[in-house]
Design an enzyme around this catalytic site. Sequence first.
Site, PDB file in Angstrom:
ATOM      1  N   LYS A  81     -12.230  -1.890   8.449  1.00 59.73           N
ATOM      2  CA  LYS A  81     -11.534  -2.766   9.380  1.00 59.73           C
ATOM      3  C   LYS A  81     -11.947  -2.395  10.809  1.00 59.73           C
ATOM      4  CE  LYS A  81      -8.158  -2.689   5.766  1.00 59.73           C
ATOM      5  NZ  LYS A  81      -7.996  -3.999   5.144  1.00 59.73           N
ATOM      6  N   TRP A 101       0.832  -1.213   0.000  1.00 58.95           N
ATOM      7  CA  TRP A 101       0.000   0.000   0.000  1.00 58.95           C
ATOM      8  C   TRP A 101       0.859   1.253   0.000  1.00 58.95           C
ATOM      9  CZ3 TRP A 101      -4.293  -1.641  -1.722  1.00 58.95           C
ATOM     10  CH2 TRP A 101      -4.744  -2.924  -1.383  1.00 58.95           C
ATOM     11  N   ASP A 152      -1.384   6.529   6.653  1.00 52.78           N
ATOM     12  CA  ASP A 152      -2.428   5.587   6.262  1.00 52.78           C
ATOM     13  C   ASP A 152      -2.596   4.623   7.438  1.00 52.78           C
ATOM     14  OD1 ASP A 152      -4.031   3.590   5.304  1.00 52.78           O
ATOM     15  OD2 ASP A 152      -2.820   3.167   3.512  1.00 52.78           O
TER      16      ASP A 152
END
Lengths: 355, 355
Positions: free
Chosen positions: A192, A101, A168
């Site tokens: 999440k 990511w 992030d």
Amino acid sequence: MKRINFCAGPAILPPSVYKQAAEAVVDYKGLGLSLLEISHRTDWFDEIIHGARGLVADMMQLNDDYDVLFLTGGASSQFALVPFNLLPTNGTACYIDTGRWSDKAVKEAKLFGNVKVVASSAKEGYKHIPKNFELGTDCTYLHLTTNNTVSGTQMHQLPEVQAPIVADMSSDIFSKPMDGKDYGLIYAGAQKNVGAAGTTLVVIRKDLLGKVQRAIPTMLDYRTHIKHLSLFNTPPVFPIYCCYLTLQWVQAQGLETIAANNKAKADLIYNEIDRNGLFTGYTALADRSLMNATFVCTNPDLESTFLQTLEEAGCIGLKGHRSMGGFRASMYNAMDIAGVQVLVDVMQEFERKLG
Amino acid sequence: MKRINFCAGPAILPPSVYKQAAEAVVDYKGLGLSLLEISHRTDWFDEIIHGARGLVADMMQLNDDYDVLFLTGGASSQFALVPFNLLPTNGTACYIDTGRWSDKAVKEAKLFGNVKVVASSAKEGYKHIPKNFELGTDCTYLHLTTNNTVSGTQMHQLPEVQAPIVADMSSDIFSKPMDGKDYGLIYAGAQKNVGAAGTTLVVIRKDLLGKVQRAIPTMLDYRTHIKHLSLFNTPPVFPIYCCYLTLQWVQAQGLETIAANNKAKADLIYNEIDRNGLFTGYTALADRSLMNATFVCTNPDLESTFLQTLEEAGCIGLKGHRSMGGFRASMYNAMDIAGVQVLVDVMQEFERKLG
């Protein structure tokens, strides 16, 4: 059969959230209306979105320098929106590359300005978090990924730097106490630890904005959403409601308790990985993620059999990321220790059978 | 009290959608899992998203030249994404300005290339749809809004032009039979006739892409989502499921039947507006929307009393757009004629009381 969901995301949420969310779809608060048909321009939705924003601000200990937004497009969109809004064309953004990511975030930033990857563990298969790096003096912001779902590493300590930190935190936000003021900007896909897929939490220190010259389309400009209190256009009503419910649950638990539970769950699974000769952990011990435990079968020939064993026991979502193979046990806030114990029991039973 | 929801959006959905969606939140298909925790990388979600894409393709009679995407960010994001992807810097896009949303689309397009507003009814308060215009020979695409929720007008006939038509159909998509092949690109926020807020339907003729030179961030590039079958990153799982359910309902009804019902509902309310001396319609008769009927009290002093009367009768969401005042009865596909009859009854009772 009740399944136990170890999926990396969308992921397990607290059972109370499923119950309340389902009731709201049938009839929201006895109004004779489904939540799905409620306009975002009603007092009913105001309570939801501003309630959710307030819970975030409260749990992150934010002050008025910050704003809390519920946007869309996932963290993947933020990879571009961050430099679009923050990075001047002649500016330099620093990135720590700790996984898939981070790497995607780097690629998007390069469209907007200079990007310096100050540290990377790519060559070591992202098995650890690199800790030594220099930003230089011209760093607009330092971007980092606090938890890496694919390889299963986590940044347990925030680096001490002068530049604003852009994080992030999609996969470990609200997994432990935090001070949002340590960050310039935080973003996190909801699916999440925050709520249901379909909205993205963005926390931003407002003085970082307005420093780029480029034209920014209205919907991609953070200032639009700040000005309109996250209600510029029709937001994803139901996903935001799920966030509101989940954040209420997080606050009721308390971040200290949640952190202790997450530590206990991680200890349970990692102890078994280390004890059980059939399995080997993937990452460096010091950087193991408390959210996503990655491991392989010491004998790779056993992997498909073990995966089948897991499925038969109702443990799902444990197949490693398609770029990695092996196994990944994701244990976000809503996973209880009993769920992890079932997984450990399966690992021990597998050992006995093959022993 | 059961309320009847005339809101412009998020709006009423079929009762069966609420029921099925609520059940899925508790336990999706008896899997022992909530839909909210199901990964987008499962066969379970594949069935949902590709089912929804297939229903759109079927009802729009699309061929392989087209692709169907479920994105995020609402129509407001498409105002920018369309020119970002389609309009070369030296190209010219033509826009018909029929209301608030067309005007916003124009503003975004100007960031990317030349924009020619070929017709506008702004000076007449957007009371009609302008029909006479010239595109010129250098038109990359013609953008239009097929239904205008704020003023309450609808384009009952598509203009015949050489340029590809880009249509914002957010508020009247699937309200009648249509041929998607008449369009180069269609977009629609889901929260009216397609499903729940949080996803945006985009239908695109693929040969229009790849003709601009500018760099497009990955998530803003339609080609990313086409290549990954609308599954590049975590999509808004629950909103897309609501679309799948709603589209199944639409197909089961049939677009012909839906069109006839919409005509009957519109006739019912407009006949009352025209008959009842207390009320006056806002728009030109020929361009009246079948989705959103706008009207005012002939005596403006009565508006607050009438609004209160509506609320007491359980009719909600009828206050006109904040930029307009007056009243707006939104009657999307899921509104049945009995609901509109209740509204008409309230209007007639109001007349009797004041008569």
